[in-house]
Design an enzyme around this catalytic site. Structure first.
Site, mmCIF file in Angstrom:
data_model
loop_
_atom_site.group_PDB
_atom_site.id
_atom_site.type_symbol
_atom_site.label_atom_id
_atom_site.label_comp_id
_atom_site.label_asym_id
_atom_site.label_seq_id
_atom_site.Cartn_x
_atom_site.Cartn_y
_atom_site.Cartn_z
ATOM 1 N N HIS A 117 31.384 9.091 -26.887
ATOM 2 C CA HIS A 117 31.468 10.152 -27.896
ATOM 3 C C HIS A 117 30.113 10.310 -28.566
ATOM 4 C CE1 HIS A 117 33.171 12.682 -31.061
ATOM 5 N NE2 HIS A 117 32.459 11.984 -31.919
ATOM 6 N N ASP A 175 44.019 13.762 -39.044
ATOM 7 C CA ASP A 175 42.561 13.913 -39.136
ATOM 8 C C ASP A 175 42.185 15.384 -39.252
ATOM 9 O OD1 ASP A 175 39.717 13.207 -38.862
ATOM 10 O OD2 ASP A 175 39.922 14.193 -36.925
ATOM 11 N N ARG A 198 38.575 17.978 -46.617
ATOM 12 C CA ARG A 198 37.267 17.426 -47.018
ATOM 13 C C ARG A 198 36.202 18.518 -47.048
ATOM 14 N NH1 ARG A 198 36.465 13.575 -42.407
ATOM 15 N NH2 ARG A 198 34.320 13.501 -43.155
ATOM 16 N N SER A 213 37.592 9.315 -38.975
ATOM 17 C CA SER A 213 37.841 10.567 -38.248
ATOM 18 C C SER A 213 37.483 10.411 -36.774
ATOM 19 C CB SER A 213 37.032 11.696 -38.888
ATOM 20 O OG SER A 213 37.123 12.875 -38.127
ATOM 21 N N LYS A 243 40.435 9.534 -33.340
ATOM 22 C CA LYS A 243 40.578 10.370 -32.134
ATOM 23 C C LYS A 243 40.300 9.556 -30.872
ATOM 24 C CE LYS A 243 37.908 13.843 -33.640
ATOM 25 N NZ LYS A 243 37.775 13.997 -35.088
#
Length: 433
Positions: A82, A161, A168, A183, A187
């Protein structure tokens, strides 16, 4: 249990229990806790922080708020990759077929671009026919059969999330390390990853603007990984200038395919080899990181990585003739060069500003519903530290409408040229594990 008591506890800088965090996430996801109450708790977290245990409990509660992908049928270690986002970041397009060609199974669910950062799914969809939305059983079957599948996030992964992120954003509480870390990791855990390699980008074109903040984020995610029993490696990479030369969807596919055919921009090469060597190590395909890099380069030079990309595209319905002949990919109507106004050295190419210009051309989206133009973008002809002469081409703008004029004027100001030589910054800044 009452949300007002949980808000008061965090307001007073006390540690929340696992049960209190789970109650908040469950009830907020179900709509039983109102936005204004959730906003009060999020602001208290933003101001007072969270312990590693709290952050892990929040991460797992968010991961378990929706579906969790079970990849146990693959009977191999799944290593997910990621990136925290950047400009010109086509790493997944190159890296994932490459590691798959060396026996590392890739089951990758990616997102779409938003704002000035591009999304892997948008890039893949610039290949005519490529299906990013397929059934989960087909997704897993593709990984079993050819070792790789790359799709969009079709499952209802970590819905808490999504809801919390939107909140947010609306109350100016995005830049919170515990909230960012939970967050990202929620995932990754929900998508079935057993081990995780994270590319934490740093610089003006990244979420983390300096190394100190990036280091804090990386350490937090590694602690979450330990407590959640997911081995995690974070690699800090430089995003002060775009990665590679191309910014824009089809343009980045072209650069990625050329990379897989051994035409490798140096900065992109360094990031791909660093991330790839750790993916191989975590997957049990080689403990020696330098040897892993040699193997990765070998599979580019012998064509195995390119063959794996072709296999991936074909398996998911893409027309491989567009990969075999890159001239067939969507092209912009206008291609306009930008020229150097003087002799000197490239001093700065601000990633964020260049990413914004690509977005103005239509390569990105401000709202999730926006339709992008896969053919437009910017292709750099030079990189920071390169020597240039007056009237050398610095970049090409690929445009389809009158926005070309505005983008050209702004890009000419963004590319800064120095009379004196410029020192090269490192691309891979640090590895934290």
């Amino acid at each position: 249990m009452r949300i007002i008591d949980i808000i008061e506890k965090k307001r007073e800088k006390q540690e929340l229990s696992k049960q209190e965090i789970e109650y908040f996430i469950t009830q907020y996801t179900n709509g039983n806790i109102k936005d204004y109450q959730a906003a009060a708790l999020v602001m208290a977290i933003f101001l007072n922080g969270m312990t590693n245990q709290e952050t892990t409990d929040l991460t797992l509660a968010m991961a378990q708020s929706g579906e969790i992908l079970d990849l146990s049928t693959l009977k191999e270690t799944i290593v997910d990759k990621h990136s925290t986002g950047g400009v010109g970041d086509k790493v997944s397009l190159v890296l994932l077929p490459l590691v798959s060609s060396l026996g590392v199974p890739v089951a990758k669910m990616s997102g779409r671009g938003l704002g000035f950062t591009g999304g892997t799914v948008d890039k893949l969809e610039s290949i005519p026919g490529y299906q990013t939305t397929i059934e989960m059983n087909e997704f897993v079957k593709n990984v079993e059969e050819i070792g790789i599948s790359m799709i969009s996030q079709t499952l209802n992964l970590a819905p808490a999330d999504k809801k919390l992120y939107a909140l947010r954003d609306s109350i100016s509480c995005v830049e919170s390390i515990p909230l960012i870390a939970s967050s990202i990791m929620s995932k990754k855990i929900a998508s079935g990853a057993q081990k995780i390699v994270l590319d934490v980008t740093v610089g003006n074109g990244a979420f983390m603007k300096n190394r100190e903040e990036a280091r804090k984020l990386a350490n937090t995610m590694i602690e979450i990984g330990k407590l959640a029993k997911r081995e995690t490696v974070c690699i800090l990479t430089n995003m002060d200038e775009p990665l590679g030369y191309a910014i824009g969807n089809a343009l980045e596919v072209i650069e990625a395919v050329r990379f897989l055919k051994n035409d490798m921009p140096e900065d992109l090469k360094q990031v791909v080899l660093e991330l790839g060597s750790y993916m191989m190590q975590l997957a049990g395909k080689g403990n020696d990181l330098e040897e892993n890099k040699v193997k990765l380069l070998e599979n580019i030079k012998n064509g195995e990585a390119y063959k794996k990309f072709i296999e991936l595209v074909q398996k998911q319905g893409g027309d491989i003739t567009y990969i075999e002949n890159l001239d067939k990919l969507p092209k912009a109507k206008q291609i306009e060069p930008i020229y150097s106004p003087k002799d000197g050295y490239i001093q700065e190419m601000n990633s964020k500003e260049i990413g914004k210009l690509a977005g103005i051309l239509g390569a990105g989206r401000e709202q999730k519903e926006d339709v992008i133009d896969v053919s437009v973008g910017i292709v750099l002809a030079k990189k920071v530290t390169d020597k240039v002469k007056k009237n050398d081409i610095l970049a090409y703008i690929h445009a389809n409408d009158e926005k070309l004029v505005e983008v050209k004027k702004r890009l000419e100001k963004i590319i800064k040229i120095s009379e004196k030589p410029v020192e090269k910054e490192k691309v891979v800044l640090e590895v934290i594990r």
